[in-house]
Write a protein that holds these residues in place. Sequence first.
Motif, short mmCIF file in Angstrom:
data_model
loop_
_atom_site.label_atom_id
_atom_site.label_comp_id
_atom_site.label_asym_id
_atom_site.label_seq_id
_atom_site.Cartn_x
_atom_site.Cartn_y
_atom_site.Cartn_z
N GLN A 184 0.84 -1.19 0.00
CA GLN A 184 0.00 0.00 0.00
C GLN A 184 0.88 1.24 0.00
O GLN A 184 1.96 1.25 0.61
CB GLN A 184 -0.91 0.03 1.23
CG GLN A 184 -1.99 -1.05 1.23
CD GLN A 184 -2.94 -0.92 2.40
OE1 GLN A 184 -2.65 -0.22 3.38
NE2 GLN A 184 -4.08 -1.59 2.32
N ARG A 223 5.62 8.66 -2.30
CA ARG A 223 4.63 9.56 -2.90
C ARG A 223 5.29 10.61 -3.80
O ARG A 223 4.72 11.04 -4.80
CB ARG A 223 3.82 10.25 -1.80
CG ARG A 223 2.97 9.33 -0.96
CD ARG A 223 1.73 8.88 -1.71
NE ARG A 223 0.85 9.99 -2.02
CZ ARG A 223 -0.06 10.49 -1.18
NH1 ARG A 223 -0.21 9.95 0.02
NH2 ARG A 223 -0.83 11.49 -1.54
N GLN A 230 1.91 3.01 -11.41
CA GLN A 230 0.59 2.48 -11.03
C GLN A 230 -0.19 3.56 -10.30
O GLN A 230 0.36 4.27 -9.45
CB GLN A 230 0.74 1.25 -10.13
CG GLN A 230 -0.52 0.43 -9.98
CD GLN A 230 -0.24 -0.89 -9.26
OE1 GLN A 230 -0.25 -0.94 -8.03
NE2 GLN A 230 0.01 -1.95 -10.02
N ASN A 231 -1.45 3.69 -10.65
CA ASN A 231 -2.32 4.67 -9.99
C ASN A 231 -2.99 4.01 -8.80
O ASN A 231 -3.80 3.10 -8.96
CB ASN A 231 -3.36 5.20 -10.97
CG ASN A 231 -4.10 6.41 -10.44
OD1 ASN A 231 -4.17 6.63 -9.23
ND2 ASN A 231 -4.65 7.22 -11.34
N ARG A 232 -2.65 4.46 -7.62
CA ARG A 232 -3.23 3.91 -6.39
C ARG A 232 -4.42 4.73 -5.90
O ARG A 232 -4.73 4.72 -4.72
CB ARG A 232 -2.14 3.83 -5.31
CG ARG A 232 -1.04 2.82 -5.62
CD ARG A 232 -1.62 1.42 -5.74
NE ARG A 232 -0.62 0.40 -5.96
CZ ARG A 232 0.09 -0.20 -4.99
NH1 ARG A 232 -0.11 0.15 -3.73
NH2 ARG A 232 0.97 -1.12 -5.29
N LYS A 233 -5.03 5.49 -6.79
CA LYS A 233 -6.22 6.30 -6.49
C LYS A 233 -5.92 7.27 -5.35
O LYS A 233 -5.22 8.25 -5.54
CB LYS A 233 -7.41 5.39 -6.20
CG LYS A 233 -7.81 4.55 -7.42
CD LYS A 233 -9.01 3.68 -7.16
CE LYS A 233 -9.36 2.85 -8.39
NZ LYS A 233 -10.50 1.96 -8.17
N ARG A 234 -6.39 7.00 -4.15
CA ARG A 234 -6.15 7.93 -3.04
C ARG A 234 -4.66 8.05 -2.74
O ARG A 234 -4.19 9.09 -2.28
CB ARG A 234 -6.88 7.46 -1.79
CG ARG A 234 -8.39 7.61 -1.86
CD ARG A 234 -9.06 7.16 -0.58
NE ARG A 234 -8.59 7.96 0.57
CZ ARG A 234 -8.93 7.70 1.82
NH1 ARG A 234 -9.70 6.65 2.10
NH2 ARG A 234 -8.49 8.47 2.79
N GLY A 243 -2.41 8.10 -4.99
CA GLY A 243 -1.76 8.79 -6.09
C GLY A 243 -0.98 7.82 -6.98
O GLY A 243 -0.99 6.60 -6.79
N ARG A 244 -0.29 8.36 -7.95
CA ARG A 244 0.52 7.55 -8.85
C ARG A 244 1.89 7.32 -8.22
O ARG A 244 2.55 8.26 -7.79
CB ARG A 244 0.66 8.22 -10.21
CG ARG A 244 -0.65 8.37 -10.97
CD ARG A 244 -0.40 8.60 -12.46
NE ARG A 244 0.55 9.68 -12.68
CZ ARG A 244 1.21 9.85 -13.82
NH1 ARG A 244 1.03 9.00 -14.83
NH2 ARG A 244 2.05 10.86 -13.96
#
Length: 448
Positions: A235, A244, A368-372, A374-375
Amino acid sequence: MSIQENLDAVAGLSIKDRNFVNHYLTFRQQRSERVTDTDSAAVMGELLALVSKKSLKPKATLDKFITACRQRLQNKIADPDFEALLKEMYFDNDAQGLYKVSPEFLLFKTGTSNAGNTLHVARALGNMLLEVGLQSTMQSLRLNFLENEFRDEFQSLTQNYQPQIVTTSYLPFMAQVFSEDMVFLCQHPNYMMQNMRAFIGLYNFLYSSQLALNIHNWKTEPDSKPLFFILDTEQASAERTHVRDALPSLTNRVSDLFPILSALEYLNQADSKTAHRYPLWMHYQYISSLTTDEQAKLLEKLAEFVRKFRDKRKQPLWNLPIDSAESAINAICKTAQDIFSQPRSNQLTVNRKVLNAFENEIAGHFIQNRKRGGRVLIMNQDYLLLLTNLVVGENNKILFQQLLTGFQNRGVWFDQQSELALIEFYERVGNLERMSDSGDAVYVRKTI
């Protein structure tokens, strides 16, 4: 040609209407929505020629080789169905079966691709091999009777190959590890063939990323800059700032690659087909090493180049003094960045397309886009195992901390949370060895 000869010519160069980069960069602007993959087999063929110091003789072609093999075997195998079977097993579909026999047959792929991205990747990675100069022969495989005949015929078509070094590598630290990894793969040809596409893709991304992260650090020789990944099973929580911030910082630097490297073309005699190409940091080192009088003469030429460059691109005059190596290189880089950041300009559009090419063609498997979350930059299990085997190399096992250092030398960094995830991953795979209950001595074995 020397750096001095290149820089002596810079004031007299005519500034071209278009912006271009012919060296160091493995990608250009993305011209359509369709992403074109690099021909990994063609790139590997070029690399094998360089590391083995072997090339095909003039006029040797795959078609002539196939014909010669058929003639060679007709006298040894009396079977009317043999030729059809031979064709099906080894020579159909652009001889895909032949290339699976041994990587050395990939020499037939050299020079076969006209795709720009394939040529750019082969040139950039190949320059790193030439710079270091390591040499390796292909480890022998267990071949059957037919395949041994193929190999004997192939050997008669090869010759010694000593290409000249015409471009100095931008990233010496990566050139060293890349060369060592190529030599390792030559000793494990089956593994090379299984992972050829992943190996080329991995190093294309790592080279391009470290080139971007080092592009502004021209006062010193480049080194591996921190670029943090996570495993694809982890995660990306908000408190992991290294993770991040990694991708935004990288893409910000990638946006400066085309502008600065396009200016560097002029410092290396853009119109010359014989000039040696040097990285920007070597130009800075050279100018700094000159005597006061020698430096003053050269700085006059560089100041004239900056004036002409800005005038051609309709930029205001450079109003700061150019009186040192630092001020000269800074003026050239800032001019290039100004040109490519003009609102509603063709240069800005081109640079955006270059950035799109990096994200889609070079870094697609690592973003990879982890949505909340971010990328973020991720390392999947296939790439991770490949990287692990390359770092462990010919050792039976190495300490976990040595493995992490090997990752960093290749431009891959992990934070403490990912390090724990790595240990868990290796335990699942079964290539982790603990030598004490305290956990101080943790070894990782390769999986080959």
